[in-house]
Design an enzyme around this catalytic site. Structure first.
Site, PDB file in Angstrom:
ATOM      1  CD  GLN A 112       6.336 -18.947 -57.941  1.00 23.44           C
ATOM      2  OE1 GLN A 112       6.383 -20.003 -58.580  1.00 23.44           O
ATOM      3  NE2 GLN A 112       5.958 -17.807 -58.488  1.00 23.44           N
ATOM      4  CG  ASP A 148       9.460 -11.652 -61.158  1.00 21.48           C
ATOM      5  OD1 ASP A 148       9.731 -12.729 -61.731  1.00 21.48           O
ATOM      6  OD2 ASP A 148       8.721 -11.586 -60.150  1.00 21.48           O
TER       7      ASP A 148
HETATM    8  C1  S3P Z   1       7.157 -15.109 -56.548  1.00 17.77           C
HETATM    9  C2  S3P Z   1       8.394 -15.656 -56.627  1.00 17.77           C
HETATM   10  C3  S3P Z   1       9.244 -15.602 -57.825  1.00 17.77           C
HETATM   11  C4  S3P Z   1       8.739 -14.605 -58.871  1.00 17.77           C
HETATM   12  C5  S3P Z   1       7.253 -14.629 -59.012  1.00 17.77           C
HETATM   13  C6  S3P Z   1       6.567 -14.363 -57.684  1.00 17.77           C
HETATM   14  C7  S3P Z   1       6.412 -15.222 -55.279  1.00 17.77           C
HETATM   15  O1  S3P Z   1       9.289 -16.889 -58.336  1.00 17.77           O
HETATM   16  O2  S3P Z   1       9.341 -14.847 -60.117  1.00 17.77           O
HETATM   17  O3  S3P Z   1       6.838 -13.621 -59.941  1.00 17.77           O
HETATM   18  O4  S3P Z   1       5.442 -14.479 -55.090  1.00 17.77           O
HETATM   19  O5  S3P Z   1       6.792 -16.063 -54.458  1.00 17.77           O
HETATM   20  P1  S3P Z   1      10.408 -17.911 -57.811  1.00 17.77           P
HETATM   21  O6  S3P Z   1      10.712 -17.548 -56.417  1.00 17.77           O
HETATM   22  O7  S3P Z   1       9.844 -19.263 -57.931  1.00 17.77           O
HETATM   23  O8  S3P Z   1      11.588 -17.653 -58.683  1.00 17.77           O
END
Ligand code: S3P
Length: 420
Positions: A173, A322
């Site tokens: 993210q 996840d």
């Molecule tokens: C996601 C990244 C993950 C994951 C989330 C979806 C994404 O979070 O936990 O459900 O779509 O980029 P982080 O990368 O921040 O850990």
């Protein structure tokens, strides 16, 4: 509404087409909206998170048609007119429960010359946004927050500058937020991660023709300002391995389990769960390997297994972040003691997932110790979950979907009914 109640099953034989990947569904709307032309997305995930992203872009003036009548294949058509055609929304944008939506859109909107207010539900409003606000501010973004949390007011500017950012956490993210900001920033934006997080943004940005430079497996990715619009594409969203994981574990722990999971995305940055199945002696096979929209896809068959304990940590964690609640259910059925470590990121998910997972296991009658960065789980050697003193097991999910679904799976192999 009454609470769902799950009871023990002796047979779990199914063929299941896995719904679309959440991460890829979000990104298909985002890139389709800034591209020029008609992006057609099939097997789109119609969960609330992705619908919030769809509505966000509709409120910025993007024409998006949906056809969700066929639940087996929900379709979205995005009529993109290029990034410059996006307009300020007349209303604030509500992103529900979606951390991905909030963090990715904050990055993109930081570089667009208008103001946007992003809000979310109670859980999303308590999650850390400083992790994107800080690096975006270094790029020149102007973001107001409530002490680092949503609601966020983004005063977009076309004066962002590329930076070299070494992220303290492996988070797709954060990385994706900066990549989307980098599309509107002068110079080069580079992100370096401690461990590789999911690379769906990199693959899709490349697929849509953006100036991105990365190598599979590398911890570094760079992007430059968009010189010409992205080009619309056909995106067949692979099934979400994070959803498939619940059925994998269900088949492995019940008596007479066998599931065939169709159309599962097996991007190596997401297949930590497959590594864990191997490490824990689960009986599975992967067949029909293929590729869709630069993403590897396959069918996966999992059968009842004699599960063995293992240790999970390090570079594996971002590749299965996840799946940890349902991996904890698998570990609780193993012979031996499983250690999950280096997973402190779980504390800032939809719930504090170390605490909610440990609580779920305790309610199911499992011996488990919470640690600062994970948990230590004593396996029941295949014995059904005994539960506690009450006539049935009640799990408080704290509103977290992955705790709810993991509890569902446990209920299929529990002496007492499990109420979610
Ligand atoms: C996601 C990244 C993950 C994951 C989330 C979806 C994404 O979070 O936990 O459900 O779509 O980029 P982080 O990368 O921040 O850990």
């Amino acid at each position: 509404m009454t609470n769902p109640i799950i009871t023990k099953t002796k047979n779990f034989k199914r063929t299941i087409k896995i719904p679309g990947d959440k991460s890829i569904s979000h990104r298909s709307i985002i890139l389709g909206s800034i591209a020029k032309g008609r992006t057609e997305v099939t097997n789109f995930l119609t969960g609330e998170d992705c619908i919030c992203t769809q509505k966000a872009f509709q409120s910025l003036g993007v024409e998006i048609e949906t056809n969700f009548h066929d639940l087996e294949n929900p379709i979205v058509k995005v009529n993109g007119k290029g990034i410059a055609a996006l307009r300020q929304s007349e209303t604030e944008i509500y992103l529900g429960n979606s951390g991905t939506g909030m963090r990715l859109l904050t990055g993109l909107f930081s570089g667009l010359n208008f103001m946007t207010k992003l809000t979310g539900d109670e859980s999303l409003s308590s999650r850390p946004m400083k992790r994107v606000i800080d690096p975006l501010s270094q790029m020149g973004a102007k973001i107001e927050s409530s002490e680092g949390k949503a609601p966020l007011i983004i005063h977009g500017t076309n004066k962002l500058k590329g930076i070299n950012y070494t992220s303290p956490v492996s988070s797709a993210q954060i990385k994706s937020s900066l990549l989307l900001a980098g599309l509107n920033a002068d110079g080069v934006t580079t992100i370096i991660e401690p461990e590789k997080s999911r690379d769906h943004s990199e693959r899709m940005l490349d697929y849509f023709g953006s100036p991105i430079s990365y190598h599979h497996g590398s911890l570094e990715v760079s992007i430059k300002r968009l010189e010409k619009d992205l080009e619309a594409q056909l995106v067949r969203v692979p099934g979400d391995i994070s959803s498939a994981a619940f059925f994998m574990v269900a088949a492995a722990i019940v008596e007479n389990g066998e599931v065939e999971l169709l159309n599962v995305g097996i991007n190596p940055t997401r297949t930590g769960i497959i590594d864990v199945l191997k490490m824990m002696n689960v009986n599975f096979s992967i067949v029909n390997l293929r590729e869709d929209a630069k993403e590897p896809v396959a069918d996966i068959i999992v059968r009842s297994s004699e599960i063995k304990a293992t240790e999970i940590g390090g570079e594996l964690i971002p590749r299965l972040i996840d799946e940890i609640p349902v991996i904890a259910i698998l570990a609780a059925q193993a012979s031996g003691t499983t250690i999950i470590k280096n997973a402190e990121e779980l504390k800032v998910k939809e719930s504090n997932r170390i605490a909610t997972t440990v609580n779920m296991l305790k309610q199911l009658g499992v011996t488990v110790e919470e640690t600062i960065d994970g948990m230590i789980i004593e396996g029941l050697v295949g014995k059904a979950f005994p539960g506690g003193l009450d006539s049935h097991v009640v799990i408080d999910t704290k509103g977290d979907h992955r705790i709810a679904m993991s509890s569902d799976v446990a209920g299929l192999h529990s002496e007492k009914a499990v109420e979610i």
